[in-house]
Design a protein around this motif. Structure first.
Motif, PDB file in Angstrom:
ATOM      1  N   GLY A  33      43.335  24.906  36.126  1.00 36.64           N
ATOM      2  CA  GLY A  33      44.554  25.212  36.864  1.00 36.64           C
ATOM      3  C   GLY A  33      45.345  24.007  37.319  1.00 36.64           C
ATOM      4  N   TYR A  34      44.742  22.818  37.308  1.00 33.30           N
ATOM      5  CA  TYR A  34      45.411  21.626  37.847  1.00 33.30           C
ATOM      6  C   TYR A  34      46.727  21.308  37.149  1.00 33.30           C
ATOM      7  CZ  TYR A  34      42.085  19.746  41.245  1.00 33.30           C
ATOM      8  OH  TYR A  34      41.323  19.546  42.372  1.00 33.30           O
ATOM      9  N   ILE A  84      36.154  20.327  45.069  1.00 30.53           N
ATOM     10  CA  ILE A  84      36.176  20.251  43.601  1.00 30.53           C
ATOM     11  C   ILE A  84      35.127  19.274  43.090  1.00 30.53           C
ATOM     12  CG2 ILE A  84      37.608  19.837  41.569  1.00 30.53           C
ATOM     13  CD1 ILE A  84      38.363  22.266  43.329  1.00 30.53           C
ATOM     14  N   GLY A  85      34.978  18.142  43.782  1.00 31.75           N
ATOM     15  CA  GLY A  85      33.950  17.182  43.375  1.00 31.75           C
ATOM     16  C   GLY A  85      32.560  17.775  43.468  1.00 31.75           C
ATOM     17  N   ILE A  89      46.425  25.526  41.490  1.00 29.56           N
ATOM     18  CA  ILE A  89      45.726  24.298  41.864  1.00 29.56           C
ATOM     19  C   ILE A  89      44.538  24.678  42.744  1.00 29.56           C
ATOM     20  CG2 ILE A  89      45.962  22.034  42.952  1.00 29.56           C
ATOM     21  CD1 ILE A  89      49.013  22.293  42.491  1.00 29.56           C
ATOM     22  N   PRO A  90      43.326  24.329  42.346  1.00 33.21           N
ATOM     23  CA  PRO A  90      42.137  24.802  43.060  1.00 33.21           C
ATOM     24  C   PRO A  90      41.954  24.171  44.435  1.00 33.21           C
ATOM     25  CG  PRO A  90      41.536  23.201  41.386  1.00 33.21           C
ATOM     26  CD  PRO A  90      43.003  23.475  41.208  1.00 33.21           C
ATOM     27  N   PRO A  91      41.116  24.832  45.288  1.00 28.71           N
ATOM     28  CA  PRO A  91      40.369  26.075  45.041  1.00 28.71           C
ATOM     29  C   PRO A  91      41.274  27.293  45.124  1.00 28.71           C
ATOM     30  CG  PRO A  91      40.012  25.343  47.282  1.00 28.71           C
ATOM     31  CD  PRO A  91      40.861  24.290  46.639  1.00 28.71           C
ATOM     32  N   SER A  92      41.002  28.290  44.300  1.00 28.18           N
ATOM     33  CA  SER A  92      41.862  29.464  44.224  1.00 28.18           C
ATOM     34  C   SER A  92      41.020  30.738  44.229  1.00 28.18           C
ATOM     35  CB  SER A  92      42.696  29.400  42.941  1.00 28.18           C
ATOM     36  OG  SER A  92      43.368  30.610  42.715  1.00 28.18           O
ATOM     37  N   ASN A  93      41.292  31.611  45.199  1.00 29.77           N
ATOM     38  CA  ASN A  93      40.552  32.876  45.276  1.00 29.77           C
ATOM     39  C   ASN A  93      40.755  33.735  44.032  1.00 29.77           C
ATOM     40  OD1 ASN A  93      39.505  32.327  47.801  1.00 29.77           O
ATOM     41  ND2 ASN A  93      41.137  33.375  48.901  1.00 29.77           N
ATOM     42  N   ILE A  94      41.960  33.683  43.479  1.00 29.89           N
ATOM     43  CA  ILE A  94      42.256  34.565  42.345  1.00 29.89           C
ATOM     44  C   ILE A  94      41.484  34.159  41.097  1.00 29.89           C
ATOM     45  CG2 ILE A  94      44.267  33.356  41.386  1.00 29.89           C
ATOM     46  CD1 ILE A  94      43.902  37.152  42.013  1.00 29.89           C
ATOM     47  N   PHE A  95      41.159  32.871  40.954  1.00 29.78           N
ATOM     48  CA  PHE A  95      40.317  32.456  39.831  1.00 29.78           C
ATOM     49  C   PHE A  95      38.892  32.982  39.992  1.00 29.78           C
ATOM     50  CE2 PHE A  95      43.185  28.665  38.681  1.00 29.78           C
ATOM     51  CZ  PHE A  95      43.724  29.344  37.592  1.00 29.78           C
ATOM     52  N   ILE A  96      38.427  33.070  41.222  1.00 28.23           N
ATOM     53  CA  ILE A  96      37.097  33.652  41.476  1.00 28.23           C
ATOM     54  C   ILE A  96      37.093  35.128  41.073  1.00 28.23           C
ATOM     55  CG2 ILE A  96      35.401  34.193  43.270  1.00 28.23           C
ATOM     56  CD1 ILE A  96      36.492  31.706  44.800  1.00 28.23           C
ATOM     57  N   ILE A  97      38.179  35.830  41.415  1.00 27.48           N
ATOM     58  CA  ILE A  97      38.296  37.249  41.056  1.00 27.48           C
ATOM     59  C   ILE A  97      38.378  37.410  39.544  1.00 27.48           C
ATOM     60  CG2 ILE A  97      39.838  39.257  41.216  1.00 27.48           C
ATOM     61  CD1 ILE A  97      40.459  38.280  44.106  1.00 27.48           C
ATOM     62  N   TYR A  98      39.130  36.533  38.881  1.00 26.02           N
ATOM     63  CA  TYR A  98      39.214  36.594  37.415  1.00 26.02           C
ATOM     64  C   TYR A  98      37.847  36.353  36.782  1.00 26.02           C
ATOM     65  CZ  TYR A  98      40.241  35.306  32.595  1.00 26.02           C
ATOM     66  OH  TYR A  98      40.234  35.239  31.211  1.00 26.02           O
ATOM     67  N   SER A  99      37.101  35.407  37.327  1.00 26.34           N
ATOM     68  CA  SER A  99      35.753  35.136  36.818  1.00 26.34           C
ATOM     69  C   SER A  99      34.885  36.387  36.897  1.00 26.34           C
ATOM     70  CB  SER A  99      35.108  34.000  37.619  1.00 26.34           C
ATOM     71  OG  SER A  99      33.764  33.818  37.249  1.00 26.34           O
ATOM     72  N   LEU A 100      34.975  37.105  38.019  1.00 28.62           N
ATOM     73  CA  LEU A 100      34.223  38.357  38.178  1.00 28.62           C
ATOM     74  C   LEU A 100      34.684  39.399  37.167  1.00 28.62           C
ATOM     75  CD1 LEU A 100      32.303  40.167  40.021  1.00 28.62           C
ATOM     76  CD2 LEU A 100      34.404  40.840  41.193  1.00 28.62           C
TER      77      LEU A 100
END
Length: 428
Positions: free
Chosen positions: A177-178, A230-231, A152-163
């Protein structure tokens, strides 16, 4: 050849208790030494570490870590727990449900499973014990529910996955992720409900409408942070990195308004945040270096050929990849696992037509299970430490909750729309 050198050297280093970050760096260097001379090899590893961290997106991680520490000390966790108790405290095994809902809310705001486990666990552990729950069951509920905050965002690990994936939209990952995160929380609540009825755990008095409203209004400023972050990202007002800095300012102001932050307390928060950031960033830097070494040695291409040569059925390949990730998650922390294995597995799944956003959610959910398992489960260690018990005693009550997380993982794998519906709805 290189894949075996990398794997064997890493396993040996971890086996002799070299810290994971240094094991990653040394194994990468050893592998590179088989291709080029020592001086260029050392220089290349160092260069890749520095250039890997030279990313605007990665700036979000230090800010979100600081925001998480500010939330942990600013009275936000306590208000979220009170609000969660007013909603679900009257269900059978009420405090277990309170723990799960509060962890989902706090993890969603802080973006850190460790912070959620520490903040919620330190408050809920004694409360659950006082009302007849075993300490070990409380830890099991706490550590598994804390991982929902990584989905459920915000999530640091999604930022790392994006990189690691080469630029998958962070906004799309956040929205994706919601539903899986909420689904995982609901499944954990169902298991807690069944467990409570079997064990005869107590049920709290149902909260009145006025009590629910009062606790909601008290928690509303904290919950508003979700809407702001998120908004703002989905609405294109600011990037994820800019959102992280907004989160820091918002949490700081909120803590001062609640009168639970002072200058002395703030100094300790900054020091603790700096320590956490340093650990995370060195792990990221060395993992990026290893990813480059694997790319240099054509390891992703070799793995892609091997997996697709075995089967071209997307379900079969996804099951194979997830079994591998489940094993990896037991022995490796989530951040290096995402950075190292995303470049290996992403080409395989994209070749089969699987959406990179969907795969990102699957990968994170899968590795969340590893955070709750010994010997490297960081969230498990935090939960056990907060409750002052042992891992051995926690394993038994953990097992049904593990099954719940595996059910959630299988549902997300089999029904891609659980991940993709919201991003598609917002055109991401």
């Amino acid at each position: 050849m290189e894949i075996f050198i990398l794997a064997i050297s890493f396993i040996i280093l971890v086996g002799i208790r070299v810290p994971v970050a240094w094991s990653i760096g040394i194994a990468s260097l050893i592998t590179l030494l088989f291709s080029i001379d020592s001086l260029p090899a050392v220089a290349t590893i160092a260069q890749r570490m520095v250039t890997g961290l030279d990313s605007f997106s990665l700036l979000a991680i230090p800010f979100f870590i600081l925001a998480g520490h500010l939330m942990n000390s600013g009275g936000i966790a306590r208000r979220l727990i009170v609000f969660a108790k007013s909603l679900v405290g009257s269900l059978p095994g009420g405090l277990a449900h309170v723990n799960i809902v509060a962890a989902m809310l706090f993890g969603a705001i802080a973006g850190s499973a460790g912070a959620a486990a520490a903040a919620i666990g330190s408050f809920m552990s004694s409360k659950m014990e006082e009302e007849g729950y075993t300490k070990e069951y409380g830890v099991a509920v706490n550590v598994t529910s804390a991982t929902t905050g990584l989905l459920i965002p915000p999530s640091n690990i999604f930022i790392i996955y994006s990189l690691a994936s080469g630029g998958v939209s962070i906004g799309a990952l956040f929205l994706a992720g919601y539903i899986p995160g909420i689904l995982t929380g609901l499944i954990l609540m169902i298991i807690a409900l069944i467990w409570a009825k079997r064990k005869g755990f107590p049920t709290a008095k149902r909260a009145s409408v006025s009590e629910v409203l009062k606790s909601f209004l008290d928690a509303l400023p904290s919950l508003m942070l979700l809407l702001v972050i998120i908004g703002g990202i989905v609405g294109g007002i600011f990037t994820a990195t800019e959102a992280s800095s907004v989160a820091v300012v918002y949490c700081l102001i909120l803590g001062l308004i609640y009168k639970e932050l002072s200058l002395d307390k703030l100094k300790g928060i900054l020091i603790k945040s700096a320590e956490t950031i340093a650990l995370v960033m060195i792990l990221i830097a060395l993992s990026i270096a290893m990813s480059w070494v694997m790319s240099y040695a054509d390891i992703p291409e070799q793995v892609t050929s091997a997996l697709l040569g075995y089967s071209d059925n997307p379900i079969v390949v996804m099951i194979m990849i997830n079994l591998i990730l489940l094993v990896i998650g037991i022995f490796m922390d989530m951040t290096p696992a995402v950075l190292i294995f995303t470049p290996i597995f992403l080409p395989v799944v994209t070749a089969l037509g699987i959406d990179p956003v969907h795969f990102g959610v699957i990968m994170v959910l899968n590795l969340c299970i590893g955070l709750c398992t010994p010997p490297v489960g960081s969230v498990l260690f935090i939960g056990v430490g907060v409750a002052n018990t042992s891992i051995k005693k926690v394993i038994k009550p953990l097992m049904p909750l593990f099954v719940g997380m595996l059910i959630s993982l299988m549902l997300v794998i089999l029904f891609p729309k659980l991940s993709l519906w919201l991003p598609e709805l917002f055109g991401l």
